[in-house]
Enzyme design. Structure first.
Site, PDB file in Angstrom:
ATOM      1  N   LYS A 112       0.819  -1.217   0.000  1.00  0.00           N
ATOM      2  CA  LYS A 112       0.000   0.000   0.000  1.00  0.00           C
ATOM      3  C   LYS A 112       0.849   1.262   0.000  1.00  0.00           C
ATOM      4  O   LYS A 112       0.484   2.259  -0.601  1.00  0.00           O
ATOM      5  CB  LYS A 112      -0.955   0.016   1.207  1.00  0.00           C
ATOM      6  CG  LYS A 112      -2.104  -0.954   1.043  1.00  0.00           C
ATOM      7  CD  LYS A 112      -3.192  -0.710   2.066  1.00  0.00           C
ATOM      8  CE  LYS A 112      -4.355  -1.664   1.833  1.00  0.00           C
ATOM      9  NZ  LYS A 112      -5.343  -1.634   2.905  1.00  0.00           N
ATOM     10  N   LYS A 195      -4.527  -9.615  -6.907  1.00  0.00           N
ATOM     11  CA  LYS A 195      -5.721  -9.975  -6.140  1.00  0.00           C
ATOM     12  C   LYS A 195      -6.911  -9.107  -6.562  1.00  0.00           C
ATOM     13  O   LYS A 195      -6.722  -7.937  -6.896  1.00  0.00           O
ATOM     14  CB  LYS A 195      -5.298  -9.794  -4.681  1.00  0.00           C
ATOM     15  CG  LYS A 195      -6.330  -9.525  -3.675  1.00  0.00           C
ATOM     16  CD  LYS A 195      -5.698  -9.313  -2.312  1.00  0.00           C
ATOM     17  CE  LYS A 195      -5.673  -7.832  -1.981  1.00  0.00           C
ATOM     18  NZ  LYS A 195      -5.473  -7.525  -0.577  1.00  0.00           N
ATOM     19  N   LYS A 198     -10.841  -3.749  -4.100  1.00  0.00           N
ATOM     20  CA  LYS A 198     -11.647  -2.537  -4.262  1.00  0.00           C
ATOM     21  C   LYS A 198     -10.830  -1.401  -4.834  1.00  0.00           C
ATOM     22  O   LYS A 198     -11.370  -0.466  -5.395  1.00  0.00           O
ATOM     23  CB  LYS A 198     -12.121  -2.028  -2.885  1.00  0.00           C
ATOM     24  CG  LYS A 198     -12.916  -3.000  -2.109  1.00  0.00           C
ATOM     25  CD  LYS A 198     -13.185  -2.474  -0.690  1.00  0.00           C
ATOM     26  CE  LYS A 198     -13.066  -3.631   0.259  1.00  0.00           C
ATOM     27  NZ  LYS A 198     -13.693  -3.523   1.521  1.00  0.00           N
TER      28      LYS A 198
HETATM   29  P1  TYM Z   1     -10.772  -6.000   3.587  1.00  0.00           P
HETATM   30  O1  TYM Z   1     -11.824  -5.004   3.847  1.00  0.00           O
HETATM   31  O2  TYM Z   1      -9.702  -5.669   2.599  1.00  0.00           O
HETATM   32  O3  TYM Z   1     -11.411  -7.377   3.135  1.00  0.00           O
HETATM   33  C1  TYM Z   1     -12.461  -8.019   3.872  1.00  0.00           C
HETATM   34  C2  TYM Z   1     -12.279  -9.532   3.796  1.00  0.00           C
HETATM   35  O4  TYM Z   1     -12.272  -9.959   2.434  1.00  0.00           O
HETATM   36  C3  TYM Z   1     -11.126 -10.763   2.175  1.00  0.00           C
HETATM   37  N1  TYM Z   1     -10.679 -10.532   0.788  1.00  0.00           N
HETATM   38  C4  TYM Z   1     -10.435 -11.512  -0.100  1.00  0.00           C
HETATM   39  N2  TYM Z   1     -10.511 -12.849  -0.015  1.00  0.00           N
HETATM   40  C5  TYM Z   1     -10.201 -13.572  -1.128  1.00  0.00           C
HETATM   41  N3  TYM Z   1      -9.845 -13.008  -2.315  1.00  0.00           N
HETATM   42  C6  TYM Z   1      -9.740 -11.661  -2.439  1.00  0.00           C
HETATM   43  N4  TYM Z   1      -9.400 -11.121  -3.603  1.00  0.00           N
HETATM   44  C7  TYM Z   1     -10.050 -10.849  -1.310  1.00  0.00           C
HETATM   45  N5  TYM Z   1     -10.063  -9.505  -1.087  1.00  0.00           N
HETATM   46  C8  TYM Z   1     -10.453  -9.331   0.191  1.00  0.00           C
HETATM   47  C9  TYM Z   1     -10.085 -10.273   3.172  1.00  0.00           C
HETATM   48  O5  TYM Z   1      -9.101 -11.249   3.423  1.00  0.00           O
HETATM   49  C10 TYM Z   1     -10.935  -9.985   4.395  1.00  0.00           C
HETATM   50  O6  TYM Z   1     -11.141 -11.162   5.152  1.00  0.00           O
HETATM   51  N6  TYM Z   1      -7.819  -5.388   7.577  1.00  0.00           N
HETATM   52  C11 TYM Z   1      -9.026  -6.040   7.092  1.00  0.00           C
HETATM   53  C12 TYM Z   1     -10.264  -5.707   7.899  1.00  0.00           C
HETATM   54  C13 TYM Z   1     -10.117  -5.960   9.353  1.00  0.00           C
HETATM   55  C14 TYM Z   1     -10.141  -7.236  10.007  1.00  0.00           C
HETATM   56  C15 TYM Z   1      -9.978  -6.953  11.384  1.00  0.00           C
HETATM   57  C16 TYM Z   1     -10.289  -8.531   9.550  1.00  0.00           C
HETATM   58  C17 TYM Z   1      -9.933  -5.009  10.308  1.00  0.00           C
HETATM   59  N7  TYM Z   1      -9.862  -5.601  11.545  1.00  0.00           N
HETATM   60  C18 TYM Z   1      -9.963  -7.987  12.334  1.00  0.00           C
HETATM   61  C19 TYM Z   1     -10.265  -9.577  10.506  1.00  0.00           C
HETATM   62  C20 TYM Z   1     -10.096  -9.280  11.876  1.00  0.00           C
HETATM   63  C21 TYM Z   1      -9.270  -5.606   5.651  1.00  0.00           C
HETATM   64  O7  TYM Z   1      -8.837  -4.551   5.238  1.00  0.00           O
HETATM   65  O8  TYM Z   1     -10.089  -6.446   4.964  1.00  0.00           O
END
Ligand code: TYM
Length: 332
Positions: A112, A195, A198
């Site tokens: 990032k 990957k 968004k």
């Molecule tokens: P975020 O918002 O980027 O994504 C949410 C969830 O979606 C999964 N994900 C994917 N899985 C498979 N293929 C993909 N291309 C893909 N893109 C996203 C992510 O692995 C995630 O599970 N930091 C985290 C949010 C967060 C969090 C937490 C998660 C904040 N605190 C505590 C677990 C526990 C995030 O930015 O996810």
């Protein structure tokens, strides 16, 4: 068993989020009697600039998308992080246990920040510690996430272990990541080595849960592929990342193995496979999109769900926060 997971309320819910994480959140609701806490990570979203007027809307919209995907606010505790100040409070306490060297190794920060390491916010660097606080606060045992979050979860375990050791107190439970074998990493439709995300500038790279049927079919038909027909088994997908991704998506949606899908489509070209995949996506997403569209305008209902969730989450957070203060010798 206590299940905790979060998603950033930026942009749309996309197929990677759904297959990688949210579908597991929904399935885990039915698995046992333990609490399920699912939250919109709005405090994580502000690590990069967000228009304030968009953040509140995006948070409600993502809540609507989760409910539309099957999260039931009566069976799960659904809330936004900012309404539970204990997340930010515990994060500060854990900043003092986390080591800079540990954060320097986080690949998501490197991706990032890119070449602009000195110009990004301190929050972006410290973000995984807030994420550790998110799960440790509730003594989470299981954290359903996609593969890209595995490293952050390992860090949460390291922080928990160091804190428990340094202060000779069993304050924190070590959480286990739950990563779906079939859809751990859904890739971009335009580039099989990136990957699905968004933040990709091309909307053609992802399927959004809000896309209508025509858009979904068009995106699938335009998805990058190679000229070869599909192989008869999984081994034949080696070195063909785009084909592997599309077949993987089909298998995850159909809840079947990759080999079972290839037994059906092996020898056929993408001209036959893509319309079948498009149809399956449309059928799977249609009920979710319909529920989402019905819910998204109902801000009063969404706000009341999030407020109620935050009250329940705050109650569950109180004992751990108190134990953390006490272990550190802080007077409250
Ligand atoms: P975020 O918002 O980027 O994504 C949410 C969830 O979606 C999964 N994900 C994917 N899985 C498979 N293929 C993909 N291309 C893909 N893109 C996203 C992510 O692995 C995630 O599970 N930091 C985290 C949010 C967060 C969090 C937490 C998660 C904040 N605190 C505590 C677990 C526990 C995030 O930015 O996810």
């Amino acid at each position: 068993m206590r299940v905790v997971s979060g998603i950033q309320p930026t942009g749309n819910l996309h197929l990677g989020n759904y297959l990688g994480a949210i579908r597991n959140w929904v399935r885990m609701q039915d698995e046992n009697d333990g609490d399920k806490l699912y939250f919109l990570a709005d405090l994580h979203a502000i690590t990069v600039y967000n228009k304030p007027e968009d953040l509140a809307n995006n948070t409600r919209e993502m809540a609507a998308a989760l409910i539309a995907s099957g999260i039931d606010p009566d069976r799960s505790i659904l809330f936004n992080q900012a309404r539970v100040p204990a997340h930010a409070e515990l994060a500060w306490l854990l900043f003092c246990t986390a080591r800079i060297g540990w954060l320097n190794r986080m690949t998501q920060f490197k991706d990032k920040a890119g070449k602009n390491r000195e110009g990004v916010s301190v929050g972006l660097f410290a973000y995984p510690v807030l994420q550790a606080a998110d799960v440790l606060l509730y003594q989470a045992t299981h954290v359903p996430v996609g593969e890209d979050q595995k490293q952050h979860l390992e860090l949460a375990r390291d922080i928990a272990q160091k804190f428990n050791t340094d202060f000779e107190a069993e304050v924190f439970t070590l959480p286990e990541p739950i990563i779906p074998p079939a859809a751990a990493r859904i890739m971009s439709l335009r580039d099989g080595s990136a990957k699905m995300s968004k933040s990709d500038p091309s909307d053609l790279s992802r399927i959004n849960l809000t896309d209508d049927a025509d858009t979904i079919m068009q995106k699938v038909k335009k998805a990058k592929t190679d000229p070869e027909p599909l192989p008869g088994d999984k081994a034949g997908l080696e070195g063909r990342p785009e084909a592997q991704n599309l077949v993987g998506i089909y298998a995850a949606l159909a809840d079947e193995s990759v080999d079972a899908i290839l037994a059906r489509f092996g020898g056929q070209g993408f001209g036959a496979f893509k319309p079948a995949l498009g149809e399956l996506l449309i059928e799977t997403l249609r009920p979710i999109t319909n529920r989402f569209n019905a819910l998204r305008q109902d801000t009063a209902t969404l706000d009341s769900i999030l407020i109620r969730g935050a009250e329940r989450a705050s109650q569950l957070a109180t004992p751990t926060l108190a134990q953390t203060y006490a272990a550190l010798g802080l007077q409250k």
